[in-house]
Each structure stands twice: as structure tokens, then as C-alpha cells.
Motif scaffolding. Structure first.
Motif, PDB file in Angstrom:
ATOM      1  N   SER A 190      -9.675   5.640  28.666  1.00 45.54           N
ATOM      2  CA  SER A 190      -8.294   5.641  29.136  1.00 45.54           C
ATOM      3  C   SER A 190      -8.141   4.660  30.281  1.00 45.54           C
ATOM      4  CB  SER A 190      -7.880   7.041  29.609  1.00 45.54           C
ATOM      5  OG  SER A 190      -6.608   7.009  30.212  1.00 45.54           O
ATOM      6  N   SER A 191      -7.021   3.949  30.291  1.00 49.30           N
ATOM      7  CA  SER A 191      -6.675   3.099  31.430  1.00 49.30           C
ATOM      8  C   SER A 191      -5.804   3.832  32.424  1.00 49.30           C
ATOM      9  CB  SER A 191      -5.968   1.833  30.931  1.00 49.30           C
ATOM     10  OG  SER A 191      -6.835   1.082  30.115  1.00 49.30           O
ATOM     11  N   ASP A 192      -5.604   5.127  32.210  1.00 46.53           N
ATOM     12  CA  ASP A 192      -4.677   5.917  33.030  1.00 46.53           C
ATOM     13  C   ASP A 192      -5.366   6.986  33.865  1.00 46.53           C
ATOM     14  OD1 ASP A 192      -2.539   4.486  31.922  1.00 46.53           O
ATOM     15  OD2 ASP A 192      -2.495   5.814  30.180  1.00 46.53           O
ATOM     16  N   LEU A 193      -6.694   6.935  33.952  1.00 48.37           N
ATOM     17  CA  LEU A 193      -7.403   7.890  34.795  1.00 48.37           C
ATOM     18  C   LEU A 193      -7.373   7.374  36.235  1.00 48.37           C
ATOM     19  CD1 LEU A 193     -10.306   8.896  32.406  1.00 48.37           C
ATOM     20  CD2 LEU A 193      -8.314  10.261  33.074  1.00 48.37           C
ATOM     21  N   ARG A 194      -6.212   7.520  36.820  1.00 48.84           N
ATOM     22  CA  ARG A 194      -5.876   6.993  38.141  1.00 48.84           C
ATOM     23  C   ARG A 194      -4.642   7.761  38.609  1.00 48.84           C
ATOM     24  NH1 ARG A 194      -1.647   3.356  36.627  1.00 48.84           N
ATOM     25  NH2 ARG A 194      -1.694   2.956  34.390  1.00 48.84           N
ATOM     26  N   GLN A 195      -3.852   7.206  39.517  1.00 49.01           N
ATOM     27  CA  GLN A 195      -2.617   7.863  39.941  1.00 49.01           C
ATOM     28  C   GLN A 195      -1.556   7.670  38.862  1.00 49.01           C
ATOM     29  OE1 GLN A 195      -1.573   6.608  43.912  1.00 49.01           O
ATOM     30  NE2 GLN A 195      -3.377   7.535  44.810  1.00 49.01           N
ATOM     31  N   HIS A 196      -1.605   8.563  37.904  1.00 52.57           N
ATOM     32  CA  HIS A 196      -0.803   8.487  36.680  1.00 52.57           C
ATOM     33  C   HIS A 196      -0.777   9.907  36.120  1.00 52.57           C
ATOM     34  CE1 HIS A 196      -0.059   7.721  32.378  1.00 52.57           C
ATOM     35  NE2 HIS A 196       0.475   6.571  32.740  1.00 52.57           N
ATOM     36  N   PRO A 197       0.281  10.316  35.400  1.00 52.17           N
ATOM     37  CA  PRO A 197       0.292  11.685  34.850  1.00 52.17           C
ATOM     38  C   PRO A 197      -0.947  12.049  34.057  1.00 52.17           C
ATOM     39  CG  PRO A 197       2.472  10.739  34.678  1.00 52.17           C
ATOM     40  CD  PRO A 197       1.580   9.641  35.211  1.00 52.17           C
ATOM     41  N   VAL A 198      -1.480  11.103  33.266  1.00 46.97           N
ATOM     42  CA  VAL A 198      -2.715  11.385  32.518  1.00 46.97           C
ATOM     43  C   VAL A 198      -3.850  11.718  33.478  1.00 46.97           C
ATOM     44  CG1 VAL A 198      -4.513  10.348  31.073  1.00 46.97           C
ATOM     45  CG2 VAL A 198      -2.105  10.097  30.450  1.00 46.97           C
ATOM     46  N   GLY A 199      -3.951  10.974  34.561  1.00 45.23           N
ATOM     47  CA  GLY A 199      -4.975  11.251  35.560  1.00 45.23           C
ATOM     48  C   GLY A 199      -4.811  12.625  36.181  1.00 45.23           C
ATOM     49  N   TYR A 200      -3.561  13.009  36.470  1.00 44.40           N
ATOM     50  CA  TYR A 200      -3.323  14.311  37.092  1.00 44.40           C
ATOM     51  C   TYR A 200      -3.754  15.444  36.166  1.00 44.40           C
ATOM     52  CZ  TYR A 200      -0.246  11.387  39.979  1.00 44.40           C
ATOM     53  OH  TYR A 200       0.265  10.399  40.776  1.00 44.40           O
ATOM     54  N   PHE A 201      -3.396  15.320  34.876  1.00 41.07           N
ATOM     55  CA  PHE A 201      -3.716  16.389  33.937  1.00 41.07           C
ATOM     56  C   PHE A 201      -5.199  16.428  33.584  1.00 41.07           C
ATOM     57  CE2 PHE A 201       0.900  15.972  32.646  1.00 41.07           C
ATOM     58  CZ  PHE A 201       1.278  17.231  33.095  1.00 41.07           C
ATOM     59  N   ALA A 202      -5.861  15.280  33.602  1.00 42.50           N
ATOM     60  CA  ALA A 202      -7.285  15.229  33.238  1.00 42.50           C
ATOM     61  C   ALA A 202      -8.207  15.575  34.389  1.00 42.50           C
ATOM     62  CB  ALA A 202      -7.629  13.829  32.713  1.00 42.50           C
ATOM     63  N   LEU A 203      -7.702  15.530  35.599  1.00 38.89           N
ATOM     64  CA  LEU A 203      -8.551  15.669  36.780  1.00 38.89           C
ATOM     65  C   LEU A 203      -9.438  16.918  36.782  1.00 38.89           C
ATOM     66  CD1 LEU A 203      -9.197  14.124  39.369  1.00 38.89           C
ATOM     67  CD2 LEU A 203      -7.430  15.466  40.531  1.00 38.89           C
ATOM     68  N   PRO A 204      -8.968  18.073  36.295  1.00 42.60           N
ATOM     69  CA  PRO A 204      -9.850  19.250  36.314  1.00 42.60           C
ATOM     70  C   PRO A 204     -11.187  19.034  35.612  1.00 42.60           C
ATOM     71  CG  PRO A 204      -7.607  19.947  35.887  1.00 42.60           C
ATOM     72  CD  PRO A 204      -7.603  18.439  35.853  1.00 42.60           C
ATOM     73  N   LEU A 205     -11.218  18.198  34.583  1.00 42.69           N
ATOM     74  CA  LEU A 205     -12.479  17.957  33.879  1.00 42.69           C
ATOM     75  C   LEU A 205     -13.467  17.182  34.729  1.00 42.69           C
ATOM     76  CD1 LEU A 205     -11.312  17.104  30.249  1.00 42.69           C
ATOM     77  CD2 LEU A 205     -11.884  19.325  31.254  1.00 42.69           C
ATOM     78  N   PHE A 206     -12.969  16.405  35.681  1.00 43.46           N
ATOM     79  CA  PHE A 206     -13.850  15.631  36.549  1.00 43.46           C
ATOM     80  C   PHE A 206     -14.158  16.375  37.848  1.00 43.46           C
ATOM     81  CE2 PHE A 206     -11.366  12.655  33.941  1.00 43.46           C
ATOM     82  CZ  PHE A 206     -12.404  12.150  33.178  1.00 43.46           C
ATOM     83  N   ASP A 207     -13.265  17.272  38.240  1.00 43.31           N
ATOM     84  CA  ASP A 207     -13.553  18.126  39.394  1.00 43.31           C
ATOM     85  C   ASP A 207     -14.589  19.198  39.051  1.00 43.31           C
ATOM     86  OD1 ASP A 207     -11.865  16.836  41.123  1.00 43.31           O
ATOM     87  OD2 ASP A 207     -10.164  18.169  40.777  1.00 43.31           O
ATOM     88  N   HIS A 208     -14.685  19.546  37.771  1.00 45.43           N
ATOM     89  CA  HIS A 208     -15.588  20.626  37.342  1.00 45.43           C
ATOM     90  C   HIS A 208     -16.463  20.144  36.184  1.00 45.43           C
ATOM     91  CE1 HIS A 208     -13.119  23.328  39.785  1.00 45.43           C
ATOM     92  NE2 HIS A 208     -12.053  22.889  39.153  1.00 45.43           N
ATOM     93  N   VAL A 209     -17.130  19.012  36.372  1.00 46.53           N
ATOM     94  CA  VAL A 209     -18.005  18.497  35.317  1.00 46.53           C
ATOM     95  C   VAL A 209     -19.150  19.473  35.060  1.00 46.53           C
ATOM     96  CG1 VAL A 209     -19.609  16.641  34.696  1.00 46.53           C
ATOM     97  CG2 VAL A 209     -17.456  16.088  35.844  1.00 46.53           C
ATOM     98  N   ASP A 210     -19.418  19.718  33.789  1.00 40.10           N
ATOM     99  CA  ASP A 210     -20.540  20.573  33.391  1.00 40.10           C
ATOM    100  C   ASP A 210     -21.813  19.720  33.397  1.00 40.10           C
ATOM    101  OD1 ASP A 210     -22.421  22.172  32.180  1.00 40.10           O
ATOM    102  OD2 ASP A 210     -21.113  22.836  30.559  1.00 40.10           O
ATOM    103  N   ASP A 211     -22.370  19.537  34.586  1.00 37.11           N
ATOM    104  CA  ASP A 211     -23.525  18.635  34.732  1.00 37.11           C
ATOM    105  C   ASP A 211     -24.783  19.160  34.058  1.00 37.11           C
ATOM    106  OD1 ASP A 211     -22.305  16.597  36.297  1.00 37.11           O
ATOM    107  OD2 ASP A 211     -22.350  17.929  38.026  1.00 37.11           O
ATOM    108  N   GLU A 212     -24.853  20.458  33.818  1.00 42.83           N
ATOM    109  CA  GLU A 212     -26.054  21.012  33.199  1.00 42.83           C
ATOM    110  C   GLU A 212     -26.180  20.601  31.737  1.00 42.83           C
ATOM    111  OE1 GLU A 212     -26.493  25.163  33.693  1.00 42.83           O
ATOM    112  OE2 GLU A 212     -26.460  25.098  35.890  1.00 42.83           O
ATOM    113  N   ARG A 213     -25.052  20.430  31.077  1.00 45.80           N
ATOM    114  CA  ARG A 213     -25.088  20.140  29.646  1.00 45.80           C
ATOM    115  C   ARG A 213     -24.558  18.757  29.282  1.00 45.80           C
ATOM    116  NH1 ARG A 213     -22.031  24.942  26.670  1.00 45.80           N
ATOM    117  NH2 ARG A 213     -20.519  24.520  28.328  1.00 45.80           N
TER     118      ARG A 213
END
Length: 382
Positions: free
Chosen positions: A31-54
Motif C-alpha cells: 500500500s502507498s497509503d500506510l501513512r497519514q491517510h484513512p487507510v493508515g488509520y484503519f490499518a494501524l492496529p495491525l502494526f501496533d500489535h504485531v504478532d511477532d511470535e508467529r
């Protein structure tokens, strides 16, 4: 889509040998929208809570602007952030293949600065679409579309992809959304003595039928007005065309209000009592913003994914009954809500907390559900 796939097949990309079995799942987001953009806002939880174990998580961006704070935030939380503003489509596909992903998810469809055609080269063995384009993207090389129990079309023929089903909501609202603390003021009806309907949705969603329906709602509500919170409201032709549609239903020009604002539009929801959703393409970001500002919404549900976006957000905010299935019900729901001051005032005071405390605000649970869903898909039991 088939034409793009045929062109990709004529120019196959180089691929590395398969990775050994086991190890962490490699998941990519394109995505080119993972930034200050609605797509970034909605996707952010996946990067705030990355499942690093798996998981090892990679991001691929073709954004041609400057890095912003949201992009830096995401960059710091993933295994690899590939930023290629000048790359060609075949080159991007080849470089993504070099990361040996298990699944690649594209978040933009055919929207600005996104290279959907990369997916035609199948740089990952499993591919999916999510978030930025609420419909089938057009490529049969995309295996899945992320949905939820409300957005998934009842008729599977309305999707090219297979639905990947989240348990409650296909989106969550990240911390940057919830950090918006624009004050909710008293209902404008209490100041004005009349109901104000309104919309902040992009005019590309307006059809003549939408405008006629909105005008009929206003005509049936004594002394009411309708507010357009749009930058286009500064244009003479926009105002003239909108006003003409309302006048055709008996609504005089003085009952149509234009707030020509761009960007800083949230405070103008304090001038609206009830938002009316467009159709068939409903609101998405605008629906979330409407409810965040305590303004109830009436929406029309249709059979396709893009006709069910608002219904999902509304259901997950506790007002799913205001998403209805026919134009007659749409008109009736709007008029009933206009006559129910007690409910409107209650929602004005409660919707923000409902969103925080419900599935849209439970970002850690959303991320857990999302990564579980992807893990089951990539590594099915047995």
C-alpha cells in the motif's frame, strides 16, 4: 483484469527457491497509503500489535511524497519497509518475490499511487485484498477479500475472491483516530429549533436518486434543512446543481446549507443532527467520523460489499437498526429518528464511548483476530 494477467504471464518474473518449511509466517502489506491517510488509520492496529511470535511483517509502498510520522511509526514496527516510489510494476513484483512471502495483502485496489498490477504476477503464493478498495479488485490472482459478517455479500457471485471472514469487524480504529478530541457540542436542533440533516461524503457518491431521496426526507420534515460539508460547496455550479435537485422535491434553496471546508471538517458535525448516507456506495471513513462526533446515521444496505460498509460500522457501534434494506425503510427510519429527540440526544452523548469500547475500539483483539485468520489460512490445521 484478465488482460493484465495475460500481460504478466507473457513476462514472468524471476523467483527465488522456496523457503524451508516451518519458521515464521511472512506476511506482506502492499500500500502507498500506510501513512497519514484513512487507510493508515484503519490499518494501524495491525502494526501496533504485531504478532511477532508467529509473523514477520513486510510493507511495500510506492508513495511519492515525503515520509510522515505515521509512516515512520509503522516502519519501526515491521521486519521490512520497502519504499520504492520509482519502481516499475514487474520490478516491484520481482523484489517482493525475493522476500519469499507466504501471503501478500494489497490495500489500495486501483487507487492513486498503488500498483495493483503487481498482484497479477503472483509474487506470493497466497494473495488478498483489504481495506482501501471496498470491492473485488478485478484480478483472479487475488485469492481472498477480507470481510466481516455484515460486509460479506450474501451472494458469493458478487465477489471474484473468496471471503476471509473476520469475526466482528473487517476494520478497527487506530490510536490516531481515537486521539481526535474535537468537542461534541449540544445538538443543533436545541439551538436552531429545527432538524438539520447532512453529509460529508464525497460527491462522486451522489446520484440523482440519492439527492432525490435526501430532498424527500427534508421535504417531509417540517422546517428542516440539509447541510453539505464539502469543499465543493464553494463552487457555483455545485451549489446550483444540488439546489435544483432539492427544489424539484419542494425544498427551497434557503433550506440547503453549504459548508465549503476541506480537511478540518469534524467541527461542522456540530451543525448536523442526523447524517444521511449515500448509496449504493456508502460511507466508510465518513461514517466512522459521523458516529465519532455523536451524529446518528441512516444508511441503505445493498447486496454488494461496498453497499454494506456503513452497516458494519453502525452494527459494531450499537446502532445497526438504522441501516435498512429498502428506500421506503430509509425514508421511514430518517423521519422516525427526526421525531425521536430522546434517542438522538442519547446517541450524541454515547456513540463515542460505544465506538471506543466496542469491536472498533478493541484494537488488540482486532489484531489478534486478524493474525489468527491469516495464520489459519497460510497454515491450515493438518
Amino acid at each position: 483484469g484478465r488482460g493484465v494477467e495475460a500481460a504478466a504471464a507473457r513476462r514472468p518474473i524471476r523467483r527465488p527457491p522456496p523457503r524451508p518449511a516451518g519458521g515464521k509466517v511472512r506476511l506482506g502489506f502492499m500500500s502507498s497509503d500506510l501513512r497519514q491517510h484513512p487507510v493508515g488509520y484503519f490499518a494501524l492496529p495491525l502494526f501496533d500489535h504485531v504478532d511477532d511470535e508467529r509473523f514477520e511483517v513486510f510493507v511495500y509502498s510506492y508513495y511519492t511524497g515525503k515520509e510522515d510520522s505515521a509512516q515512520r511509526h509503522i516502519t519501526e514496527r515491521v521486519s521490512g519497509y520497502r519504499w520504492w516510489p520509482d519502481i516499475s510494476i514487474p520490478q516491484a513484483a520481482e523484489r517482493i518475490a525475493e522476500d519469499q512471502l507466504d501471503m501478500l495483502i494489497e490495500l489500495g485496489g486501483s487507487t492513486h499511487m498503488n500498483k495493483l498490477e503487481v498482484m497479477a504476477y503472483k509474487p506470493a503464493p497466497l494473495q488478498a485484498s483489504w481495506l482501501g478498495y471496498p470491492h473485488s479488485a478485478g484480478l483472479e490472482t487475488i485469492d481472498y477479500l477480507v470481510c466481516d459478517p455484515i460486509t460479506v455479500p450474501p451472494n458469493p457471485d458478487l465477489l471474484i475472491e473468496k471471503p476471509l471472514l473476520m469475526p466482528k469487524s473487517w476494520i478497527a480504529l487506530g490510536a490516531r483516530f481515537f486521539s481526535n478530541t474535537v468537542e461534541i457540542k449540544e445538538a443543533p436542533e436545541l439551538r436552531n429549533g429545527f432538524i438539520t440533516y447532512g453529509t460529508a461524503n464525497n460527491p462522486h457518491k451522489y446520484t440523482r436518486e440519492v439527492l432525490r431521496t435526501w430532498a424527500k426526507v427534508v421535504a417531509a420534515t417540517p422546517n428542516s434543512k440539509f447541510a453539505f460539508i464539502r469543499p465543493e460547496g464553494s463552487g457555483e455550479s455545485f451549489r446550483a446543481n444540488i439546489t435544483r435537485q432539492f427544489e424539484a422535491e419542494g425544498v427551497s434553496a434557503d433550506r440547503v446549507i453549504f459548508h465549503p471546508i476541506r480537511g478540518a471538517h469534524l467541527p461542522f458535525y456540530n451543525e448536523v443532527d442526523i447524517t444521511l448516507d449515500p448509496f449504493p456506495l456508502t460511507g466508510g471513513t465518513t461514517t466512522a467520523e459521523t458516529l465519532w462526533m455523536g451524529v446518528p446515521l441512516v444508511s441503505l444496505i445493498g447486496p454488494a460489499f461496498y453497499e454494506r460498509l456503513s452497516a458494519s460500522i453502525m452494527t459494531n457501534s450499537g446502532i445497526g437498526d438504522l441501516a435498512v434494506n429498502s428506500l421506503d425503510d430509509y425514508l421511514a427510519a430518517a423521519l422516525k429518528l427526526a421525531g425521536d429527540r430522546e434517542r438522538r440526544l442519547e446517541m450524541r452523548g454515547s456513540l463515542r464511548d460505544r465506538m471506543r469500547n466496542g469491536p472498533l475500539g478493541q484494537t488488540d483483539q482486532f489484531a489478534s483476530d486478524f493474525y489468527d485468520m491469516i495464520y489459519r489460512t497460510v497454515r491450515p490445521a493438518g
